[in-house]
Design an enzyme around this catalytic site. Structure first.
Site, PDB file in Angstrom:
ATOM      1  N   ASP A   2      -4.616  53.284 -20.018  1.00  0.00           N
ATOM      2  CA  ASP A   2      -2.687  53.495 -19.416  1.00  0.00           C
ATOM      3  C   ASP A   2      -3.274  53.834 -18.187  1.00  0.00           C
ATOM      4  OD1 ASP A   2      -3.549  56.914 -19.190  1.00  0.00           O
ATOM      5  OD2 ASP A   2      -5.014  56.395 -20.151  1.00  0.00           O
ATOM      6  N   ASP A  62      -1.512  56.460 -17.070  1.00  0.00           N
ATOM      7  CA  ASP A  62      -0.874  58.166 -17.258  1.00  0.00           C
ATOM      8  C   ASP A  62       0.633  58.457 -17.825  1.00  0.00           C
ATOM      9  OD1 ASP A  62      -1.782  60.515 -16.962  1.00  0.00           O
ATOM     10  OD2 ASP A  62      -1.228  61.006 -14.722  1.00  0.00           O
TER      11      ASP A  62
END
Ligand SMILES: CSC[C@H]1O[C@H](OP(=O)(O)O)[C@H](O)[C@@H]1O
Ligand code: ADE
Length: 288
Positions: free
Chosen positions: A213, A215
């Site tokens: 991801d 974040d």
């Protein structure tokens, strides 16, 4: 006591090594408590290896609950000299995209409540940590990633800094922007104090981050959640296993010397004779 030189730590989504043959479970106890789960030893292409699921099988332990000292000490009890860690990580940089892989060579430790040393209680040591991962093992892992077959090739980023947060919550946006401004490339919750303790145990340590991801700093990409991170990680799980198999084969061809193997030669301050007998016994294993 056995003599298994290679240890593998599986992180989120990696709770087993299906290719491990002649399996044996070790329920170990250590002076630092009980490891996250049984250590599972066996052979990969004839090479002895031991695997441990960092969060336990079934993912039962928070990053802050993982018994890092017991995990590393138990690896040492089995003879481990090289430890390869697999971790899910978030990206703090545009160029590092989900499903890419990253080999960190530096850490920023933001953890707050984890025992982070084997020393104390009558034994003092200060090991060097300027190079917190083993360069030889990290370069071997890079070779292993680059040997993935064409259809499974991934983008690999090297020489990045992993910032380790306490968790278990993901970061606030303000924190995420701040960590970027510190120069961190990836974010996770587990490599510290694992890397510190491996160094104190004179075990060569390297970590492969699998990016799940962005974040929560990115203006366009989704903010991280556990299910988002794990679904991306599972897409990479088979690659992780292949990388581990190649790394094990390469390692057994060279058994490289590591800065970690002599960490206590200059780091141990208290002479063994000055320790009481139980402390001496506890610390002696680390000196092997
Ligand atoms: C489920 S995503 C967050 C979780 O995953 C990472 O763990 P690991 O390094 O063991 O793969 C991260 O540090 C968090 O603990
Ligand atoms: N964004 C993130 N922050 C902390 N740990 C993570 N593990 C995977 N993604 C993460």
């Amino acid at each position: 006591m056995t003599d298994i030189k290679i240890g593998i730590l599986g992180g989120s989504g990696l709770y087993d090594m299906p290719d491990l043959e002649d399996r044996q479970e070790h329920q170990l106890s250590t002076p630092y408590g009980v490891p996250s789960d049984s250590l599972v030893s066996g052979r990969i292409q004839g090479i002895p290896v031991v695997f441990l699921a960092r969060h336990g099988r079934g993912h039962r332990l928070l990053p802050g609950e993982v018994p890092y000292q017991a995990n590393i000490y138990a690896m040492k009890q089995l003879g481990v000299r090289y430890l390869i860690s697999f971790s899910a990580v978030g990206s703090l940089s545009e160029e590092i995209a989900p499903l890419d892989m990253v080999l960190p060579d530096q850490y920023i430790d933001m953890t707050r409540q984890r025992p982070n040393s084997f020393f104390g209680a009558g034994a003092v040591a200060h090991v060097a940590l300027s190079q917190p991962v083993c360069p030889a093992l990290t370069s071997l892992l890079a070779d292993a990633v680059q040997q993935l077959p064409g259809e499974e090739a991934v983008k690999l980023h090297q020489h990045k800094t992993y910032i380790c947060i306490e968790g278990p919550q993901f970061s606030t946006q303000a924190e995420s922007h701040w960590y970027r401004s510190l120069g961190a490339g990836i974010i996770g919750m587990t490599n510290m104090p694992e890397a510190r303790l491996a160094r104190e145990a004179q075990i060569a340590y390297a970590s492969l981050g699998m990016v799940t991801d962005y974040d929560c700093w990115h203006p366009k990409e989704p903010h991280v959640s556990a299910d988002y991170a794990i679904s991306n990680l599972l897409k990479n799980a088979q690659r992780a296993e292949k990388i581990a198999l190649t790394a094990i084969r390469l390692l057994a061809q060279t058994w490289p010397e590591s800065i970690a193997h002599r960490a206590l030669a200059s780091g141990l301050v208290t002479p063994l004779e000055a320790m009481d007998s139980s402390t001496r016994e506890r610390i002696s294993l680390l000196l092997k």
